[in-house]
Design a protein around this motif. Structure first.
Motif, PDB file in Angstrom:
ATOM      1  N   VAL A  76       0.777  -1.165   0.050  1.00 32.24           N
ATOM      2  CA  VAL A  76       0.037  -0.251   0.008  1.00 32.24           C
ATOM      3  C   VAL A  76       0.939   1.331   0.021  1.00 32.24           C
ATOM      4  O   VAL A  76       1.795   1.252   0.981  1.00 32.24           O
ATOM      5  CB  VAL A  76      -1.027  -0.037   1.195  1.00 32.24           C
ATOM      6  CG1 VAL A  76      -1.629   1.486   1.300  1.00 32.24           C
ATOM      7  CG2 VAL A  76      -2.034  -1.112   1.257  1.00 32.24           C
ATOM      8  N   THR A  77       0.781   2.076  -0.934  1.00 28.51           N
ATOM      9  CA  THR A  77       1.397   3.527  -0.978  1.00 28.51           C
ATOM     10  C   THR A  77       0.423   4.547  -0.639  1.00 28.51           C
ATOM     11  O   THR A  77      -0.465   4.546  -1.157  1.00 28.51           O
ATOM     12  CB  THR A  77       2.116   3.691  -2.365  1.00 28.51           C
ATOM     13  OG1 THR A  77       2.737   2.477  -2.715  1.00 28.51           O
ATOM     14  CG2 THR A  77       2.883   4.905  -2.411  1.00 28.51           C
ATOM     15  N   ALA A  78       0.891   5.105   0.443  1.00 27.83           N
ATOM     16  CA  ALA A  78       0.149   6.282   0.907  1.00 27.83           C
ATOM     17  C   ALA A  78       0.625   7.595   0.534  1.00 27.83           C
ATOM     18  O   ALA A  78       1.957   7.871   0.896  1.00 27.83           O
ATOM     19  CB  ALA A  78      -0.034   6.303   2.361  1.00 27.83           C
ATOM     20  N   ARG A  79      -0.096   8.627   0.040  1.00 29.96           N
ATOM     21  CA  ARG A  79       0.444   9.726  -0.592  1.00 29.96           C
ATOM     22  C   ARG A  79      -0.271  10.859   0.073  1.00 29.96           C
ATOM     23  O   ARG A  79      -1.416  10.768   0.343  1.00 29.96           O
ATOM     24  CB  ARG A  79       0.225  10.056  -2.063  1.00 29.96           C
ATOM     25  CG  ARG A  79       1.160   8.877  -2.762  1.00 29.96           C
ATOM     26  CD  ARG A  79       0.793   9.029  -4.323  1.00 29.96           C
ATOM     27  NE  ARG A  79       1.455   8.032  -5.132  1.00 29.96           N
ATOM     28  CZ  ARG A  79       2.670   7.982  -5.468  1.00 29.96           C
ATOM     29  NH1 ARG A  79       3.492   9.058  -5.045  1.00 29.96           N
ATOM     30  NH2 ARG A  79       3.295   7.089  -6.196  1.00 29.96           N
ATOM     31  N   VAL A  80       0.230  12.015   0.376  1.00 33.73           N
ATOM     32  CA  VAL A  80      -0.101  13.409   0.996  1.00 33.73           C
ATOM     33  C   VAL A  80       0.564  14.171   0.776  1.00 33.73           C
ATOM     34  O   VAL A  80       1.722  13.926   0.157  1.00 33.73           O
ATOM     35  CB  VAL A  80      -0.270  13.115   2.639  1.00 33.73           C
ATOM     36  CG1 VAL A  80      -1.399  12.066   3.220  1.00 33.73           C
ATOM     37  CG2 VAL A  80       1.018  12.969   3.335  1.00 33.73           C
ATOM     38  N   SER A  81       0.248  15.322   0.628  1.00 33.69           N
ATOM     39  CA  SER A  81       1.158  16.576   0.385  1.00 33.69           C
ATOM     40  C   SER A  81       2.516  16.536   1.147  1.00 33.69           C
ATOM     41  O   SER A  81       2.444  16.102   2.403  1.00 33.69           O
ATOM     42  CB  SER A  81       0.505  17.990   1.000  1.00 33.69           C
ATOM     43  OG  SER A  81      -0.747  17.957   0.407  1.00 33.69           O
ATOM     44  N   ALA A  82       3.504  17.325   0.698  1.00 31.45           N
ATOM     45  CA  ALA A  82       4.874  17.286   1.079  1.00 31.45           C
ATOM     46  C   ALA A  82       4.898  17.936   2.307  1.00 31.45           C
ATOM     47  O   ALA A  82       3.913  18.953   2.328  1.00 31.45           O
ATOM     48  CB  ALA A  82       5.796  17.754  -0.041  1.00 31.45           C
ATOM     49  N   GLY A  83       5.861  18.035   2.950  1.00 34.70           N
ATOM     50  CA  GLY A  83       5.913  19.011   4.066  1.00 34.70           C
ATOM     51  C   GLY A  83       5.354  18.247   5.454  1.00 34.70           C
ATOM     52  O   GLY A  83       5.577  16.974   5.756  1.00 34.70           O
ATOM     53  N   LEU A  84       4.564  19.055   6.272  1.00 36.95           N
ATOM     54  CA  LEU A  84       4.120  18.859   7.674  1.00 36.95           C
ATOM     55  C   LEU A  84       3.066  17.467   7.354  1.00 36.95           C
ATOM     56  O   LEU A  84       3.448  16.308   8.129  1.00 36.95           O
ATOM     57  CB  LEU A  84       3.382  19.686   8.174  1.00 36.95           C
ATOM     58  CG  LEU A  84       2.957  19.378   9.727  1.00 36.95           C
ATOM     59  CD1 LEU A  84       3.977  18.941  10.478  1.00 36.95           C
ATOM     60  CD2 LEU A  84       2.259  20.582  10.487  1.00 36.95           C
ATOM     61  N   PRO A  85       2.317  17.332   6.365  1.00 42.63           N
ATOM     62  CA  PRO A  85       1.389  16.163   6.236  1.00 42.63           C
ATOM     63  C   PRO A  85       2.065  14.749   6.165  1.00 42.63           C
ATOM     64  O   PRO A  85       1.647  13.975   6.518  1.00 42.63           O
ATOM     65  CB  PRO A  85       0.330  16.640   5.187  1.00 42.63           C
ATOM     66  CG  PRO A  85       0.546  18.077   4.927  1.00 42.63           C
ATOM     67  CD  PRO A  85       1.835  18.619   5.583  1.00 42.63           C
ATOM     68  N   LEU A  86       3.136  14.959   5.146  1.00 37.09           N
ATOM     69  CA  LEU A  86       3.981  13.673   4.912  1.00 37.09           C
ATOM     70  C   LEU A  86       4.785  13.320   6.161  1.00 37.09           C
ATOM     71  O   LEU A  86       4.860  12.072   6.484  1.00 37.09           O
ATOM     72  CB  LEU A  86       4.594  13.943   3.741  1.00 37.09           C
ATOM     73  CG  LEU A  86       5.664  12.790   3.303  1.00 37.09           C
ATOM     74  CD1 LEU A  86       4.830  11.528   3.022  1.00 37.09           C
ATOM     75  CD2 LEU A  86       6.579  13.325   2.316  1.00 37.09           C
ATOM     76  N   ALA A  87       5.204  14.358   6.944  1.00 33.03           N
ATOM     77  CA  ALA A  87       5.894  14.060   8.177  1.00 33.03           C
ATOM     78  C   ALA A  87       5.086  13.271   9.038  1.00 33.03           C
ATOM     79  O   ALA A  87       5.620  12.545  10.106  1.00 33.03           O
ATOM     80  CB  ALA A  87       6.620  15.370   8.702  1.00 33.03           C
ATOM     81  N   ARG A  88       3.896  14.033   9.218  1.00 34.08           N
ATOM     82  CA  ARG A  88       2.945  13.278  10.426  1.00 34.08           C
ATOM     83  C   ARG A  88       2.413  12.172  10.081  1.00 34.08           C
ATOM     84  O   ARG A  88       2.458  11.277  10.880  1.00 34.08           O
ATOM     85  CB  ARG A  88       1.632  14.546  10.140  1.00 34.08           C
ATOM     86  CG  ARG A  88       0.726  14.110  11.253  1.00 34.08           C
ATOM     87  CD  ARG A  88      -0.575  14.841  11.415  1.00 34.08           C
ATOM     88  NE  ARG A  88      -0.116  16.298  12.078  1.00 34.08           N
ATOM     89  CZ  ARG A  88      -0.193  17.586  11.804  1.00 34.08           C
ATOM     90  NH1 ARG A  88      -0.672  17.923  10.402  1.00 34.08           N
ATOM     91  NH2 ARG A  88       0.192  18.542  12.304  1.00 34.08           N
ATOM     92  N   LEU A  89       2.113  11.892   8.646  1.00 35.69           N
ATOM     93  CA  LEU A  89       1.794  10.366   8.182  1.00 35.69           C
ATOM     94  C   LEU A  89       2.959   9.420   8.663  1.00 35.69           C
ATOM     95  O   LEU A  89       2.594   8.443   9.223  1.00 35.69           O
ATOM     96  CB  LEU A  89       1.626  10.414   6.753  1.00 35.69           C
ATOM     97  CG  LEU A  89       1.028   9.200   6.090  1.00 35.69           C
ATOM     98  CD1 LEU A  89       0.142   8.723   6.658  1.00 35.69           C
ATOM     99  CD2 LEU A  89       1.227   9.133   4.463  1.00 35.69           C
ATOM    100  N   ALA A  90       4.219   9.840   8.131  1.00 34.40           N
ATOM    101  CA  ALA A  90       5.395   9.029   8.757  1.00 34.40           C
ATOM    102  C   ALA A  90       5.613   8.721  10.118  1.00 34.40           C
ATOM    103  O   ALA A  90       5.769   7.569  10.615  1.00 34.40           O
ATOM    104  CB  ALA A  90       6.761   9.453   7.837  1.00 34.40           C
ATOM    105  N   TYR A  91       5.249  10.011  10.777  1.00 36.78           N
ATOM    106  CA  TYR A  91       5.452   9.674  12.119  1.00 36.78           C
ATOM    107  C   TYR A  91       4.335   8.752  12.748  1.00 36.78           C
ATOM    108  O   TYR A  91       4.681   7.874  13.630  1.00 36.78           O
ATOM    109  CB  TYR A  91       5.273  11.095  12.974  1.00 36.78           C
ATOM    110  CG  TYR A  91       5.334  11.168  14.326  1.00 36.78           C
ATOM    111  CD1 TYR A  91       6.507  10.905  15.053  1.00 36.78           C
ATOM    112  CD2 TYR A  91       4.019  11.047  14.781  1.00 36.78           C
ATOM    113  CE1 TYR A  91       6.435  10.785  16.548  1.00 36.78           C
ATOM    114  CE2 TYR A  91       4.111  10.882  16.375  1.00 36.78           C
ATOM    115  CZ  TYR A  91       5.228  11.029  17.282  1.00 36.78           C
ATOM    116  OH  TYR A  91       4.902  10.726  18.481  1.00 36.78           O
ATOM    117  N   HIS A  92       3.130   8.882  12.576  1.00 31.40           N
ATOM    118  CA  HIS A  92       2.145   8.308  13.137  1.00 31.40           C
ATOM    119  C   HIS A  92       2.235   6.729  12.481  1.00 31.40           C
ATOM    120  O   HIS A  92       1.904   5.728  13.562  1.00 31.40           O
ATOM    121  CB  HIS A  92       0.838   8.763  12.931  1.00 31.40           C
ATOM    122  CG  HIS A  92       0.539  10.008  13.533  1.00 31.40           C
ATOM    123  ND1 HIS A  92       0.152   9.881  15.026  1.00 31.40           N
ATOM    124  CD2 HIS A  92       0.501  11.478  13.296  1.00 31.40           C
ATOM    125  CE1 HIS A  92       0.182  11.241  15.514  1.00 31.40           C
ATOM    126  NE2 HIS A  92       0.183  11.915  14.493  1.00 31.40           N
TER     127      HIS A  92
END
Length: 183
Positions: A76-92
């Motif tokens: 599964v490849t999850a995509r969000v906007s670069a920056g804080l949204p991507l950082a938040r996704l990777a963190y969680h």
């Protein structure tokens, strides 16, 4: 059977006499019987340690080198906007202690993981668009799991105490770091 006994780290394709294509679930093992991509019987007799990385060389008792390749498998490849949204996704997602691959392509940055309905739901809640596909899964090695890291370290502590009974003492301890995640 060709016995593979040593991890070499990344090697050029030209240095390997054969390749071994494995899915992620088999690249986390140090002991394994498998067939090379040319059909030869192989036995992995490696130290337990980091995930076998795509492009990593394994040395046989004979000195021959076999190159590991990541197999194409469901991800599964999850995509969000670069920056804080991507950082938040990777963190969680990373906070769930699962293996994650991180990357970017012409569509932007992404986080990739094996199919898991709980992780998929979390990613969707964080605004990610999910793509179910067949691709290689080569997760980040992690800061403490770099190739060649023996997964243990020692600390020497010298303590000096001022009191009526003055004493000094040193002690050493080791930490073995092994992380196995089954889903």
């Amino acid at each position: 059977m060709l016995k593979l006994i040593e991890r070499l780290g990344p090697v050029a394709e030209s240095t390997a006499s054969d390749t071994l294509t494995l899915p992620f679930e088999l690249r986390i093992r140090g002991r394994l019987k498998a067939k090379s991509d040319s059909g030869r019987e192989l036995g992995l007799f490696l130290d337990r340690g980091p995930v076998l990385r795509s492009g990593e060389g394994l040395k046989a008792e004979s000195g021959e080198i076999v190159r590991v390749c990541a197999a194409v498998e469901p991800v599964v490849t999850a995509r969000v906007s670069a920056g804080l949204p991507l950082a938040r996704l990777a963190y969680h997602l990373g906070n769930r202690h699962v293996q994650l691959a991180l990357g970017e392509d012409d569509k932007g940055g992404w986080v990739r993981f094996p199919p898991d309905h709980v992780l998929e739901e979390l990613a969707a809640l964080l605004g990610a668009e999910l793509e179910h596909q067949n691709a290689t899964f080569d997760p980040e090695p992690g800061a403490y799991n770099q190739v060649g890291d023996g997964h243990s370290h020692s600390h020497a502590h010298g303590h000096s105490h001022s009191s009526s009974q003055s004493h000094d003492h040193d002690h050493e301890h080791s930490h073995g770091h092994e992380h196995h995640h089954a889903h």
